[in-house]
Design a protein around this motif. Structure first.
Motif, mmCIF file in Angstrom:
data_model
loop_
_atom_site.group_PDB
_atom_site.id
_atom_site.type_symbol
_atom_site.label_atom_id
_atom_site.label_comp_id
_atom_site.label_asym_id
_atom_site.label_seq_id
_atom_site.Cartn_x
_atom_site.Cartn_y
_atom_site.Cartn_z
ATOM 1 N N MET A 32 20.875 42.493 35.573
ATOM 2 C CA MET A 32 21.875 43.232 34.789
ATOM 3 C C MET A 32 21.200 43.939 33.624
ATOM 4 S SD MET A 32 25.035 44.044 34.355
ATOM 5 C CE MET A 32 25.852 44.884 32.988
ATOM 6 N N ARG A 33 21.711 45.123 33.304
ATOM 7 C CA ARG A 33 21.142 45.874 32.179
ATOM 8 C C ARG A 33 21.420 45.137 30.861
ATOM 9 N NH1 ARG A 33 22.995 51.934 32.134
ATOM 10 N NH2 ARG A 33 21.545 51.978 30.395
ATOM 11 N N HIS A 36 23.825 46.268 27.906
ATOM 12 C CA HIS A 36 25.250 45.929 27.887
ATOM 13 C C HIS A 36 25.504 44.609 27.158
ATOM 14 C CE1 HIS A 36 26.858 48.748 31.162
ATOM 15 N NE2 HIS A 36 25.609 49.086 30.978
ATOM 16 N N GLY A 37 24.440 43.997 26.664
ATOM 17 C CA GLY A 37 24.539 42.639 26.135
ATOM 18 C C GLY A 37 25.053 42.569 24.715
ATOM 19 N N PHE A 38 24.915 41.391 24.115
ATOM 20 C CA PHE A 38 25.435 41.180 22.769
ATOM 21 C C PHE A 38 24.398 40.463 21.903
ATOM 22 C CE2 PHE A 38 26.897 37.820 25.590
ATOM 23 C CZ PHE A 38 26.704 36.641 24.890
ATOM 24 N N ILE A 47 25.197 40.222 29.101
ATOM 25 C CA ILE A 47 26.653 40.136 29.232
ATOM 26 C C ILE A 47 27.060 39.364 30.500
ATOM 27 C CG2 ILE A 47 26.833 42.343 30.476
ATOM 28 C CD1 ILE A 47 29.434 41.138 27.965
ATOM 29 N N TYR A 48 26.165 39.285 31.487
ATOM 30 C CA TYR A 48 26.567 38.719 32.784
ATOM 31 C C TYR A 48 26.687 37.188 32.708
ATOM 32 C CZ TYR A 48 26.766 38.775 37.987
ATOM 33 O OH TYR A 48 27.141 38.655 39.308
ATOM 34 N N HIS A 49 25.592 36.509 32.352
ATOM 35 C CA HIS A 49 25.617 35.046 32.315
ATOM 36 C C HIS A 49 25.250 34.477 30.944
ATOM 37 C CE1 HIS A 49 24.995 35.981 36.636
ATOM 38 N NE2 HIS A 49 25.840 34.992 36.808
ATOM 39 N N GLY A 50 25.079 35.367 29.962
ATOM 40 C CA GLY A 50 24.826 34.910 28.604
ATOM 41 C C GLY A 50 23.418 34.428 28.328
ATOM 42 N N TRP A 51 22.475 34.678 29.249
ATOM 43 C CA TRP A 51 21.101 34.253 28.971
ATOM 44 C C TRP A 51 20.622 34.954 27.702
ATOM 45 C CZ3 TRP A 51 17.371 33.159 33.622
ATOM 46 C CH2 TRP A 51 18.008 32.330 34.542
ATOM 47 N N GLU B 207 29.621 39.023 20.374
ATOM 48 C CA GLU B 207 28.926 38.808 19.101
ATOM 49 C C GLU B 207 29.889 38.501 17.971
ATOM 50 O OE1 GLU B 207 29.024 41.447 21.170
ATOM 51 O OE2 GLU B 207 27.955 43.111 20.216
ATOM 52 N N PHE C 113 31.674 34.874 30.315
ATOM 53 C CA PHE C 113 31.218 36.111 29.675
ATOM 54 C C PHE C 113 31.896 37.351 30.243
ATOM 55 C CE2 PHE C 113 27.979 32.851 29.383
ATOM 56 C CZ PHE C 113 27.851 32.791 28.003
ATOM 57 N N VAL C 114 32.299 37.283 31.506
ATOM 58 C CA VAL C 114 32.878 38.464 32.159
ATOM 59 C C VAL C 114 34.397 38.306 32.315
ATOM 60 C CG1 VAL C 114 32.794 39.905 34.233
ATOM 61 C CG2 VAL C 114 30.685 38.925 33.317
ATOM 62 N N ILE C 235 29.801 45.168 35.912
ATOM 63 C CA ILE C 235 28.554 44.414 36.096
ATOM 64 C C ILE C 235 27.854 44.924 37.356
ATOM 65 C CG2 ILE C 235 27.556 42.134 36.553
ATOM 66 C CD1 ILE C 235 28.784 42.227 33.787
ATOM 67 N N ASN C 238 25.828 48.021 37.353
ATOM 68 C CA ASN C 238 24.713 48.090 36.410
ATOM 69 C C ASN C 238 23.617 47.073 36.685
ATOM 70 O OD1 ASN C 238 25.218 50.195 34.201
ATOM 71 N ND2 ASN C 238 27.220 49.215 34.443
#
Lengths: 193, 219, 281
Positions: A32-33, A36-38, A47-51, B207, C113-114, C235, C238
């Protein structure tokens, strides 16, 4: 935020401390890109699995296994970043010196132009000198810092005299829009489309 | 207040979002837009001959345009969202409310084409959407230079809510938002508002919540 | 192109309830096809050269195949149980590999998360150990004893519960999820993901459900499942690479990903590689 570098797509992010990092824009877990995360504190999470990944690129958190310390092998590629004079610079390799400084100039905005540098030079009627392209429209002069993203796409950073007032900055932004229209017109004609 | 609603419709979401931000509770009537095409059925056509949703009812009042619904909700329950204290922001609100229909016709139609297989000239729709996004980006850049983080003033108005959904969902129609840093900042500002709610395709800003502690409690 | 083992599989190509004489122009693995109701009222599926393809009507959908299916369509015995409501959720197109769409459906670790506050929420992110096997007799991938904290078990429910799931992959682009059924302890709700491969990187996804639920209006059931799937869509569009990597070096699985590991192994074993990337690039 997403960005481009010679080494490919990157996720640019700023931790709470203000430090900027550039990661390869792909989570090694499921691809996943990461842009797109946080960001929480000094960690960028997918954003996908929170790693979660620390600034050095090592994985520090796998939420599906809270008790697990992620192995050292789980990491994202990082690139060298410098924050200089309101411009963020990425270096694909190990840089030999700091990024260029443009004394007396302040950034107005960054914009994507669907044209190559040749078309931009033609649209301004000048050539790049000292790393910058000059453009004058009516009474407004802007300096442009250009980063090619592909042969027909350029990321254009618009710089202006740092003493400019808000009205002058708005005028500069509009001048840059006019330049983009002109350069894209040339680009379309130049490729015969 | 009753809203004929479809969960995947950005126009319906505008109304749900405005109501949530204004603290208004809506009576939601789910419409089987897809696959059932209930909005084209006799009951809803009688209410809205245009055959579109959302449809909004409050007593005798029936509204079929989402911008009007936003203005009504704000006027009823959150007047600061009207942004009409002085001439300049009042005009800017109207400018962007009208502009928002171009987003629906371009980015919205591209999204319906790509996601729910509706007809359309996808290249033309994306092209029109890109033109609109560039205008929005330029407008937001100028607002930031003026020291204002929202479309019409230094605080959010109905104009922001009218434009936000189709912009945020542009990638659903294959239009990337990567080239627009000011839109990115504005979108984050909207998503950070107290009372903000999501719709499918717009993820939570994780966040805004602290990292959970190692024992699973709040850090 | 060499003949892919996936050619002989059945794929969903339309909703039976929307079948009409006008027809639906669509595609299967790159081949344009036309799905319509014939003069005698039955469904026909034809290629652009007019050649008719095999047709099967099941689980609310029209199914077809470009090849010569060696087996009937997989069975879902629960679908014929009396008292269940059958829900046609409708199509959602996704620009991703059909195999990536199925793999995502098999994954629970992304729920917080999703599908935040619906199927999962922080801090309840831990995935407990579960069982995964490739059942040789049925030739299906199964994951059982999958448990995960669900904050919103039902629209009316207050507070969360631990929900149990079983996942089953009977065909390369189809998966069936069995999920705790609050009104009927001992029974399972059936939620499926039927994926029509249009191209290696483009698919039409047809979720379908068979539920024990006499309370919730049909439209709410449709909207709930559309919500979940469209949350996944951004998701799926991407992930890099777009094709599902079957090379183990390309992505990093953990214990939580054992269903995905088994699914990829099963795909590789059968040569189900339409939409897959075999060698890291």
């Amino acid at each position: 935020m997403p960005a481009q570098s010679p080494a490919g797509r990157v996720a640019l992010w700023r931790g709470r401390s203000g430090r900027v990092s550039a990661f390869a824009d792909r989570c090694p877990h499921r691809g996943m890109r990461l842009s797109h995360g946080f960001v929480r504190g000094e960690t960028l999470s997918c954003i996908y699995h929170g790693w979660g990944y620390a600034q050095a690129g090592n994985c520090v958190r796998i939420p599906a296994h809270p008790a697990l310390t992620p192995p050292e092998t789980v990491r994202v590629a990082t690139q060298h970043v410098e924050d200089g004079g309101g411009i963020i610079w990425i270096s694909a390799g190990e840089p030999t010196g700091g990024p260029p400084r443009f004394e007396g100039l302040a950034p107005v905005r960054s914009m994507t132009v669907e044209a190559g540098i040749v078309a931009l030079e033609e649209a301004t009627g000048t050539s790049i000198a000292g790393g910058l392209l000059d453009y004058t429209n009516a009474d407004t002069s802007v300096r442009l810092l250009l980063a090619p993203e592909s042969p027909a796409r350029t990321l254009m950073h618009v710089l202006i005299d740092e003493d400019s007032n808000p009205d002058e900055r708005i005028t500069a932004s509009r001048a840059a829009e006019a330049l983009r229209r002109a350069a894209e017109h040339i680009e379309r004609g130049g490729t015969g489309r | 207040m009753k809203l004929y609603d479809y969960v995947l419709s950005p126009s319906c979401y505008k109304v749900r979002l405005m109501a949530a931000l204004a603290g208004v509770k809506l009576d939601i009537w789910p419409v089987d837009f897809h696959p059932g095409a209930e909005h084209r059925g006799p009951e809803l056509m009688a209410l809205n001959p245009a055959g579109s949703i959302p449809i909004f009812e409050d007593g005798d009042l029936v509204l079929t345009e989402s911008s009007a619904m936003l203005v009504y909700l704000a006027a009823k329950a959150a007047q600061q969202w009207l942004g009409n204290d002085t001439a300049m922001p009042a005009a800017r609100v109207q400018q962007w409310l009208s502009f928002s229909h171009r987003l629906t016709a371009s980015l919205g139609a591209a999204r319906l084409h790509e996601m729910l297989l509706r007809p359309g000239n996808i290249d033309a729709l994306r092209g029109q959407g890109t033109v609109a996004l560039r205008e929005l980006e330029a407008g937001l850049i100028e607002q930031r230079i003026r020291g204002q983080n929202f479309l019409a003033s230094d605080r959010p108005t109905v104009a922001d809510i009218a434009c936000f959904p189709y912009v945020a969902l542009a990638p659903d129609g294959g239009v990337s938002l990567d080239p627009y840093p000011a839109i990115r900042l504005w979108s984050r500002a909207v998503r950070s508002l107290d009372g903000f709610i999501e719709m499918p395709g717009i993820h939570r800003l994780h966040e805004l919540k602290p990292e959970p502690g190692p024992e699973g409690g709040e850090a | 192109m060499t003949r892919n083992a996936m050619m002989d599989e059945w794929y969903p190509v339309g909703l039976v309830s929307q079948l009409d004489a006008h027809g639906r122009s669509t595609a299967l693995m790159g081949e344009p096809i036309e799905v319509k109701r014939g003069d005698d009222g039955t469904a026909t599926v034809a290629r652009s050269d007019g050649r008719h393809l095999p047709v099967c009507i099941r689980y609310g959908h029209v199914w077809s195949s470009l090849g010569d299916p060696q087996k009937p369509l997989f069975a879902i015995p629960e679908a014929d149980q009396p008292g269940r409501r059958l829900v046609d959720v409708g199509v959602v197109r996704v620009r991703c590999s059909p195999l990536r769409a199925v793999e995502n459906f098999l994954d629970i670790a992304h729920f917080p998360f999703v599908h935040t506050d619906i199927l999962g929420s922080e801090p309840h992110t831990e995935v407990q150990n579960y069982k995964v096997e490739i059942r040789e007799d049925e030739d299906e991938v199964w994951a059982t004893q999958v448990r995960f904290y669900q904050p919103q078990a039902a629209k009316s429910a207050e507070g969360g519960i631990t929900t149990e799931y079983m996942y089953r992959v009977p065909a390369p682009t189809c998966s069936i999820l069995y999920k705790t059924c609050p009104p009927r302890p001992g029974e399972w709700d059936v939620i499926t993901l039927f994926v029509q491969p249009l191209a290696e990187d483009l698919c039409d996804v047809w979720p379908w459900m068979a539920l024990f639920d006499d309370e919730t209006p049909m439209t709410d059931l449709i909207h709930f499942q559309q919500t979940i799937f469209v949350q996944d869509r951004s998701i799926l569009e991407n992930q890099i690479p777009g094709l599902l990597p079957l090379d183990p070096g390309m992505e990093i699985p953990t214990r939580a990903d054992l269903t995905s590991v088994a699914y990829r192994r099963w795909l590789k074993r059968h040569g189900y590689t339409y939409g897959a990337q075999l060698v890291a690039q």
